[in-house]
Design a protein around this motif. Structure first.
Motif, PDB file in Angstrom:
ATOM      1  N   ASP A 165       0.812  -1.222   0.000  1.00 28.29           N
ATOM      2  CA  ASP A 165       0.000   0.000   0.000  1.00 28.29           C
ATOM      3  C   ASP A 165       0.846   1.273   0.000  1.00 28.29           C
ATOM      4  O   ASP A 165       0.324   2.372   0.162  1.00 28.29           O
ATOM      5  CB  ASP A 165      -0.963   0.013   1.188  1.00 28.29           C
ATOM      6  N   ASP A 166       2.148   1.128  -0.214  1.00 23.50           N
ATOM      7  CA  ASP A 166       3.044   2.286  -0.276  1.00 23.50           C
ATOM      8  C   ASP A 166       4.203   1.944  -1.212  1.00 23.50           C
ATOM      9  O   ASP A 166       5.339   1.747  -0.778  1.00 23.50           O
ATOM     10  CB  ASP A 166       3.544   2.650   1.123  1.00 23.50           C
ATOM     11  N   ILE A 167       3.914   1.879  -2.497  1.00 27.83           N
ATOM     12  CA  ILE A 167       4.901   1.441  -3.490  1.00 27.83           C
ATOM     13  C   ILE A 167       5.917   2.563  -3.716  1.00 27.83           C
ATOM     14  O   ILE A 167       5.544   3.676  -4.074  1.00 27.83           O
ATOM     15  CB  ILE A 167       4.211   1.057  -4.810  1.00 27.83           C
TER      16      ILE A 167
ATOM     17  N   LYS B  47      -5.117   1.332  -5.307  1.00 31.16           N
ATOM     18  CA  LYS B  47      -4.866   2.700  -5.773  1.00 31.16           C
ATOM     19  C   LYS B  47      -3.391   2.920  -6.094  1.00 31.16           C
ATOM     20  O   LYS B  47      -3.048   3.646  -7.043  1.00 31.16           O
ATOM     21  CB  LYS B  47      -5.351   3.710  -4.728  1.00 31.16           C
ATOM     22  N   GLU B  48      -2.511   2.286  -5.335  1.00 31.85           N
ATOM     23  CA  GLU B  48      -1.080   2.391  -5.601  1.00 31.85           C
ATOM     24  C   GLU B  48      -0.702   1.695  -6.920  1.00 31.85           C
ATOM     25  O   GLU B  48       0.111   2.198  -7.689  1.00 31.85           O
ATOM     26  CB  GLU B  48      -0.281   1.787  -4.445  1.00 31.85           C
TER      27      GLU B  48
ATOM     28  N   LYS C 122      -5.912   0.511  -0.480  1.00 31.29           N
ATOM     29  CA  LYS C 122      -4.795   1.423  -0.768  1.00 31.29           C
ATOM     30  C   LYS C 122      -3.858   0.821  -1.805  1.00 31.29           C
ATOM     31  O   LYS C 122      -3.342   1.530  -2.675  1.00 31.29           O
ATOM     32  CB  LYS C 122      -4.030   1.745   0.518  1.00 31.29           C
TER      33      LYS C 122
ATOM     34  N   ARG D  60      -1.708   3.965  -9.597  1.00 28.16           N
ATOM     35  CA  ARG D  60      -0.833   5.151  -9.663  1.00 28.16           C
ATOM     36  C   ARG D  60       0.466   4.868 -10.404  1.00 28.16           C
ATOM     37  O   ARG D  60       0.914   5.665 -11.228  1.00 28.16           O
ATOM     38  CB  ARG D  60      -0.522   5.633  -8.239  1.00 28.16           C
TER      39      ARG D  60
ATOM     40  N   ASP E 109       4.800   8.037 -10.116  1.00 27.81           N
ATOM     41  CA  ASP E 109       3.602   7.833 -10.920  1.00 27.81           C
ATOM     42  C   ASP E 109       3.961   7.360 -12.327  1.00 27.81           C
ATOM     43  O   ASP E 109       4.961   7.806 -12.910  1.00 27.81           O
ATOM     44  CB  ASP E 109       2.805   9.137 -11.047  1.00 27.81           C
TER      45      ASP E 109
END
Length: 220
Positions: A92-94, A123-124, A120, A127, A98
């Motif tokens: 959840d925090d790649i 969404k990552e 999350k 992104r 972008d």
């Protein structure tokens, strides 16, 4: 022991480091990507998919939140004189900018996380994919024996408490696991164009229990 600590311990053991990628993943990658495409294996574990990407002329990246998983992946690459960029991070925090990747693979990873992390992560993935990029995500369905045979925490989440040591779920004991039906696939990955939702099922114990997965193809 939390899930991250458990995976850190498991990735230190050779029996939890599968050698070969799944045949469906091999077919998907070779069909959908071209030489020098940048592909991220999100939740790379022991490195089997990163190795496959690197040895087939893709620019390979691997992310895993287990330091032992990244260590095992690097050792596998070194053994075969292959290169890839590896980082310790959560789904959840790649840790990439972008629209970095032509493709993202997330194979059998998301369901070890709670709903908020999975949302999350979706969404990552969106992104970091380039416009027109493709993701291949494999998640467990409600027909999986782990869902059917364990305590339900919510509609989609269960606590694994497997008593039979011969079943693969035994090593997952104590973990919370998240399962999907098609409606939940569409909700979680609603930012994407969902190209395909396919199912792979394997039966065991004389066809009495099933590993049941959705193989989801997502396009940005």
């Amino acid at each position: 022991m939390n899930t991250q600590e458990k995976w850190h311990e498991m990735h230190s053991q050779k029996r939890h480091q599968p050698r070969y990628p799944s045949s469906d993943l091999v077919s998907f990658v070779l069909k959908n990507f071209k030489k020098d495409d940048q592909i991220l294996d999100l939740g790379c574990g022991g490195g089997r998919n990163v190795k496959f990407l690197a040895e087939n002329d893709f620019i390979a990246y691997g992310v895993d939140y287990s330091a032992n998983g990244i260590k095992a992946t690097q050792e596998l690459l070194d053994l075969h004189k292959l290169k890839a960029e590896l980082k310790i991070a959560s789904v959840d925090d790649i840790p990439y900018e972008d629209e970095k990747f032509d493709g993202v693979i997330c194979y059998g990873v998301l369901y070890y996380n709670p709903k908020e992390v999975i949302e999350k992560a979706a969404k990552e993935i969106y992104r970091v994919l380039k416009k027109g990029g493709i993701a291949y995500v494999v998640i467990r369905s409600l027909k999986d024996y782990r869902y059917l045979n364990n305590e339900k925490i919510s509609k989609y989440e269960v606590l694994i408490e497997e008593k039979d040591s011969s079943k693969s779920a035994f090593k997952e004991n104590g973990m919370k696991m998240y399962f999907f039906d098609k409606d939940e696939v569409k909700r979680v990955f609603g930012d994407f164009n969902i190209e395909e939702i396919n199912r792979i099922e394997t039966s065991y114990k004389n066809d009495s229990i099933y590993d049941s997965h959705y193989c989801v193809v997502l396009k940005k």
